[in-house]
Structures are given as C-alpha cells and as structure tokens.
Enzyme design. Structure first.
Site, PDB file in Angstrom:
ATOM      1  N   LYS A 138       0.834  -1.208   0.000  1.00 39.02           N
ATOM      2  CA  LYS A 138       0.000   0.000   0.000  1.00 39.02           C
ATOM      3  C   LYS A 138       0.869   1.259   0.000  1.00 39.02           C
ATOM      4  O   LYS A 138       0.713   2.152   0.836  1.00 39.02           O
ATOM      5  CB  LYS A 138      -0.976  -0.014   1.171  1.00 39.02           C
ATOM      6  CG  LYS A 138      -1.899  -1.240   1.128  1.00 39.02           C
ATOM      7  CD  LYS A 138      -2.905  -1.264   2.247  1.00 39.02           C
ATOM      8  CE  LYS A 138      -3.774  -2.490   2.228  1.00 39.02           C
ATOM      9  NZ  LYS A 138      -3.074  -3.741   2.596  1.00 39.02           N
TER      10      LYS A 138
HETATM   11  O1  LIG Z   1      -9.220  -3.820   1.551  1.00 32.74           O
HETATM   12  C1  LIG Z   1      -8.320  -4.532   1.973  1.00 32.74           C
HETATM   13  C2  LIG Z   1      -7.026  -4.448   1.507  1.00 32.74           C
HETATM   14  C3  LIG Z   1      -6.091  -5.318   1.992  1.00 32.74           C
HETATM   15  N1  LIG Z   1      -6.397  -6.238   2.927  1.00 32.74           N
HETATM   16  C4  LIG Z   1      -5.351  -7.172   3.362  1.00 32.74           C
HETATM   17  O2  LIG Z   1      -5.710  -8.494   2.936  1.00 32.74           O
HETATM   18  C5  LIG Z   1      -5.404  -9.438   3.943  1.00 32.74           C
HETATM   19  C6  LIG Z   1      -6.674 -10.070   4.480  1.00 32.74           C
HETATM   20  O3  LIG Z   1      -6.368 -11.046   5.448  1.00 32.74           O
HETATM   21  P1  LIG Z   1      -7.474 -12.031   6.095  1.00 32.74           P
HETATM   22  O4  LIG Z   1      -6.714 -12.714   7.186  1.00 32.74           O
HETATM   23  O5  LIG Z   1      -7.917 -12.995   5.028  1.00 32.74           O
HETATM   24  O6  LIG Z   1      -8.573 -11.192   6.608  1.00 32.74           O
HETATM   25  C7  LIG Z   1      -4.614  -8.667   4.986  1.00 32.74           C
HETATM   26  O7  LIG Z   1      -3.250  -8.719   4.629  1.00 32.74           O
HETATM   27  C8  LIG Z   1      -5.114  -7.262   4.858  1.00 32.74           C
HETATM   28  O8  LIG Z   1      -4.178  -6.304   5.275  1.00 32.74           O
HETATM   29  C9  LIG Z   1      -7.684  -6.325   3.389  1.00 32.74           C
HETATM   30  O9  LIG Z   1      -8.022  -7.168   4.245  1.00 32.74           O
HETATM   31  N2  LIG Z   1      -8.617  -5.463   2.895  1.00 32.74           N
END
Ligand SMILES: O=c1ccn([C@@H]2O[C@H](COP(=O)(O)O)[C@@H](O)[C@H]2O)c(=O)[nH]1
Length: 270
Positions: free
Chosen positions: A93
């Site tokens: 990001k």
């Molecule tokens: O909108 C967003 C952007 C990035 N993320 C990232 O994706 C993963 C989600 O992890 P889970 O454990 O499957 O919830 C994480 O790295 C976030 O920083 C997001 O969730 N939403």
C-alpha cells in the site's frame, strides 16, 4: 506475468485463490519457533501445502517489516521459494511524491522482483505513475477496501460520484487492464456488480473472505468477467487453520475447500 498468462493459470488450476502470507510469530505453531528462520519455515510449509490450489500469493509487507532486517530476509527467501508460475503481490500500500514512489517501485520490482504491488491512490497520478513505468509489472490500486473504515472517505460523494468510483474512473486514463488492477473488498459484495460495470476488463484483488466474513459466492457471481477477472485473497482462515503440528495439512484442506467452490463458479471457463 501478463494478463493472459494469469488467466491461463486460473483455467489450469480451476482457481482464482490468492493465499495471504500474513505470517505472525505470535500465531505460528510453537514448534517452529526454534527454527533458524521460523517465518520462512512456516511460509515454506504453507506454500508446499497450498500451491496446487493457488494462483497467487500475497505477503502483507507489514508482517515482515515489523521484524526488521530479519523480516526482510524472510520475505526475500519466501519470494524466491514461490513457484515461478504463481503470481506474487507485495501488499505494501505504497504511494508518495513521484521520485519517492519510484524508489518504492525499485524496491519491490527490482530488489525483490514481485509481479505486483498494492498502491494507495490518494496522492494522485504522479504518485502512481512511477510504478506503472515498470512495463512487466502490475499496480493494484486501492478502490473500495474491505475494512469498516472504508466508508469514512471512500463513500464521499462529489458531482454524483463516490470517491472510490472516481479512483476507478480516473485511473483508467493512466494505464490499461494489462497493468492495472483494483482492490475491492469481499465485504463490499453487494456493490460488486456496479463496481464491475465501472471497470469491465480489469482484474480485481478481493480480500475479505474467511476471517472478515466476505461472501465468495456473491463476489464470484457479480465480480467475474470474461477472463475471470478476480483474485480472491484469504490469509488467516487458511494459514492459521491450525496452530498445531498439523497446520500445513489443515491449510491445505482449507485452500482445497475454497478452490472447490471456485471450480464451480468457473464452470463457464472449464
Ligand atoms: O481492503 C483490503 C485491503 C487489503 N487487505 C489485506 O488483505 C489481507 C486479508 O487477510 P485475512 O486474514 O484474510 O482477513 C490482509 O493482509 C489485509 O491487510 C484487506 O483485508 N482489505
């Protein structure tokens, strides 16, 4: 990896699953902590267990930079271990004034050779362009994110357009669907159809199924385009399915379950 190669992988594996490598020393099985590099050891076993169900891996950079130089080393080793036919996403990001963005781009595209990076659009075109200057690499621009705070600014409306809609509309002047994707949270599934209408050809990176409760069926039904156009990410629900010695087997089972659902939603292509 280009767009048609990515679509070929999706068809071959009958999957558009992206496994998030959000590796946290507090959460990995205790027996790994005595390894020389516990983060890499965990990632290696997760990759071995999930790669046949997966078309992309997304390490979230925060989990590595929080560990200092050792974390960057674990990240580099992880990246080198990922099979070459699997798409890699640096979830970093980033985004800053142009000359600073170009150094972020060099860090993730030259030093580390990621296929893509997530970029925040807030600072505008000159902050995104330096990433797009790398011709065989991808920018994944934050559009409508999965978190509760996504409504604080992204829904702000001006001239009849929400801010995230304007991000998608305007950024299409900067690049093509061959180099630009958007982040659209799985928790925004009810808006997926209207977001798809704004960017019919682009790939969407969709985080938020699994631990955040997003709906894979809705995302797939309303988000898919004629070359799939989706990379759906799950991290915690897969990589921390167990904190015991069976963690890689359990991760494999969870990834397989998601892949089996995806195979059904992909029926038009297979
Ligand atoms: O909108 C967003 C952007 C990035 N993320 C990232 O994706 C993963 C989600 O992890 P889970 O454990 O499957 O919830 C994480 O790295 C976030 O920083 C997001 O969730 N939403």
């Amino acid at each position: 990896m280009n767009r048609s190669q990515l679509f070929e992988q999706i068809k071959k594996k009958k999957s558009y699953l992206c496994v998030g490598l959000d590796t946290d020393l507090q959460k990995i099985p205790k027996h790994l902590l005595s390894a020389a590099d516990p983060v890499f050891e965990f990632n290696k076993q997760i990759i071995d267990a999930t790669h046949k169900y997966t078309v992309a891996y997304k390490p979230n950079i925060a989990f590595y930079e929080a560990l200092g130089p050792k974390g960057w080393e674990s990240l580099q080793k992880t990246l080198e271990y990922i099979p070459k036919d699997i798409f890699t996403i640096a979830d970093a990001k980033r985004g800053d004034i142009g000359n600073t963005s170009s150094l972020y781009a060099r860090a993730f595209f030259e030093q580390m050779n990621f296929d893509s990076i997530t970029v925040a659009p807030y600072m505008g075109e000159d902050s995104v362009k330096p990433f797009l200057d790398f011709k065989n690499k991808w920018v994944i621009l934050l559009a409508h994110t999965s978190n509760p705070g996504s409504s604080d600014f992204q829904l702000f409306e001006s001239n009849g357009r929400k801010l995230y809609e304007e991000v998608i509309r305007k950024s299409q002047q900067w690049s093509t669907p061959d180099q630009l994707m958007y982040v659209v949270g799985a928790t925004q599934a009810e808006k997926m159809q209207s977001i798809r209408a704004l960017a019919p050809d682009h790939f969407f990176l969709v985080p938020g199924i699994g631990a955040q409760g997003g709906d894979l069926e809705m995302v797939s039904k309303f988000g898919m385009n004629d070359h799939c156009g989706l990379l759906v990410n799950s991290a915690r629900a897969i990589i921390y399915a167990s904190a015991e010695k069976d963690f890689s087997k359990r991760a494999s089972e969870e990834a397989a379950k998601v892949q089996q659902s995806m195979e059904i939603y992909l029926h038009a292509f297979t």
